[in-house]
Design a protein around this motif. Structure first.
Motif, PDB file in Angstrom:
ATOM      1  N   LEU A  36       0.803  -1.226   0.006  1.00 38.16           N
ATOM      2  CA  LEU A  36      -0.065  -0.136  -0.076  1.00 38.16           C
ATOM      3  C   LEU A  36       0.900   1.192   0.153  1.00 38.16           C
ATOM      4  N   CYS A  37       1.739   1.063   0.678  1.00 41.11           N
ATOM      5  CA  CYS A  37       2.868   2.414   0.691  1.00 41.11           C
ATOM      6  C   CYS A  37       3.367   2.655  -0.747  1.00 41.11           C
ATOM      7  N   ALA A  38       3.699   1.668  -1.432  1.00 44.10           N
ATOM      8  CA  ALA A  38       4.216   1.920  -2.643  1.00 44.10           C
ATOM      9  C   ALA A  38       3.220   2.563  -3.702  1.00 44.10           C
ATOM     10  N   PRO A  40       2.092  10.754   1.970  1.00 49.42           N
ATOM     11  CA  PRO A  40       0.812   9.768   1.806  1.00 49.42           C
ATOM     12  C   PRO A  40       1.370   8.347   2.138  1.00 49.42           C
ATOM     13  N   CYS A  41       2.552   7.885   1.990  1.00 50.24           N
ATOM     14  CA  CYS A  41       2.920   6.579   2.313  1.00 50.24           C
ATOM     15  C   CYS A  41       2.801   5.930   3.563  1.00 50.24           C
ATOM     16  N   VAL A  42       2.766   6.840   4.466  1.00 48.23           N
ATOM     17  CA  VAL A  42       2.842   6.506   6.088  1.00 48.23           C
ATOM     18  C   VAL A  42       1.278   6.122   6.617  1.00 48.23           C
ATOM     19  N   PRO A  43       0.530   6.966   6.346  1.00 48.05           N
ATOM     20  CA  PRO A  43      -0.857   6.840   6.929  1.00 48.05           C
ATOM     21  C   PRO A  43      -1.592   5.543   6.517  1.00 48.05           C
ATOM     22  N   VAL A  44      -1.266   4.930   5.097  1.00 49.79           N
ATOM     23  CA  VAL A  44      -1.854   3.899   4.753  1.00 49.79           C
ATOM     24  C   VAL A  44      -1.532   2.662   5.188  1.00 49.79           C
TER      25      VAL A  44
END
Length: 256
Positions: free
Chosen positions: A62-64, A102-106
Motif C-alpha cells: 500500500l505504501c508503494a 501519503p505512504c505512511v498513514p496507509v
C-alpha cells in the motif's frame, strides 16, 4: 524383457524424484538467502527500526501504491532484499519529501509509524523523517579536490541545515579556498536528493541506513550541556557507579 523395462522405468522415476527434491531444496535455499541478504536497505519515512519493521510489515504494498513519485519499490527475487518489503534507491528516484507523507498513514500495521513523522501537535512533519543519512566520500567528491561544486548542497530540501558548506583555505596554493559539503547527521532526513544530484559518475555522497553509517555512544557518556541527552540513561543496562570525589583527591595528593 518386460521386467527389465519396468526396472528401467522405476529407476528413471526415482532419479527424477531425487532431482526434483534437490531442485526444490536449491530454490528454497535461494529464497532463504534472499530474505537474509542486504538486511538494511533504505525504508520509507516513518519506518520502525529494521528488526521491528520486518516483524510488522505484511508486504501489502500500500505504501508503494500511495507514493505519487514511484520512489518506493517492492523487493522481488534477485533484489537482494527481503521479498515484498518497500525500499528506495536514491540515485534512481529519491524521496520527494511530500508534506502529507501519503505512504505512511496507509500502513495498516504501523510498520510505518505516523508518530515518527509528526510534530508535538500531532501534525505530519516530513522533516522529522530519518530514512537514512548522507555520507560524503571525501576521496572522490570534487569539492575536496578544489573544484567548485555545490550540487548536493543546492539539492537538499533543508538547504543550509542538513548540508552546510564549510570554507577551508587551500594550503597547497595559499590563494584559493575549498567549499566543502558537510552533513549534519542529526538533521539529515535521508531523502537522497543530494545523492541524485551528485555530478560524479558514481555518487560521492551516498545515503546509507543510519544503523550502518552512525556510531553509538551508549550510556557511558552524555552531553553535560544538553539535558535532553540524559534521557539516554534510561536505557542503561547496568547501574552507573558514582565516583567518590574525596577518595580520588586523596589518591592524587598522595602521589605528590
Amino acid at each position: 524383457m518386460q521386467e527389465n523395462t519396468s526396472r528401467r522405468k522405476f529407476l528413471l522415476s526415482g532419479a527424477q524424484a531425487i532431482a526434483l527434491v534437490g531442485l526444490g531444496g536449491l530454490v528454497w535455499s535461494a529464497f532463504l538467502q534472499e530474505g537474509r541478504a542486504d538486511a538494511l536497505p533504505l525504508r520509507p519515512p516513518g519506518a520502525l527500526g529494521e528488526k521491528d519493521f520486518l516483524k510488522h510489515c505484511i508486504k501489502c504494498g500500500l505504501c508503494a501504491e500511495a507514493c505519487p513519485f514511484k520512489t518506493l519499490k517492492l523487493a522481488d527475487a534477485g533484489s537482494g532484499k527481503p521479498i515484498g518489503t518497500p525500499y528506495f534507491i536514491p540515485r534512481e528516484v529519491p524521496c520527494e519529501m511530500c508534506p502529507d507523507i501519503p505512504c505512511v498513514p496507509v500502513c495498516p500495521t504501523k510498520a510505518l509509524d505516523v508518530a515518527l513523522v509528526s510534530d508535538e501537535k500531532g501534525l505530519l512533519e516530513i522533516n522529522k523523517a530519518r530514512m537514512g543519512v548522507a555520507i560524503v566520500d571525501k576521496e572522490h567528491c570534487v569539492a575536496y579536490w578544489g573544484i567548485q561544486c555545490d550540487a548536493c548542497y543546492r539539492a537538499c530540501p533543508l538547504i543550509g541545515e542538513a548540508i552546510k558548506l564549510e570554507l577551508k583555505r587551500n594550503e597547497r596554493t595559499g590563494k584559493h579556498s575549498y567549499l566543502l559539503p558537510v552533513v549534519e547527521s542529526e538533521v539529515c532526513t535521508g531523502c537522497g536528493k543530494c545523492e541524485k544530484a551528485c555530478i560524479t559518475e558514481k555518487a560521492a555522497i551516498m545515503v546509507m541506513p543510519r544503523e550502518v553509517a552512525l556510531g553509538d555512544v551508549g550510556t557511558n557518556y552524555i552531553k553535560g550541556w544538553d539535558k535532553g541527552d540524559e534521557m539516554r540513561l534510561q536505557d542503561a543496562t547496568r547501574e552507573i557507579q558514582k565516583q567518590n570525589v574525596n577518595k580520588a583527591q586523596d589518591y592524587l595528593n598522595g602521589e605528590l
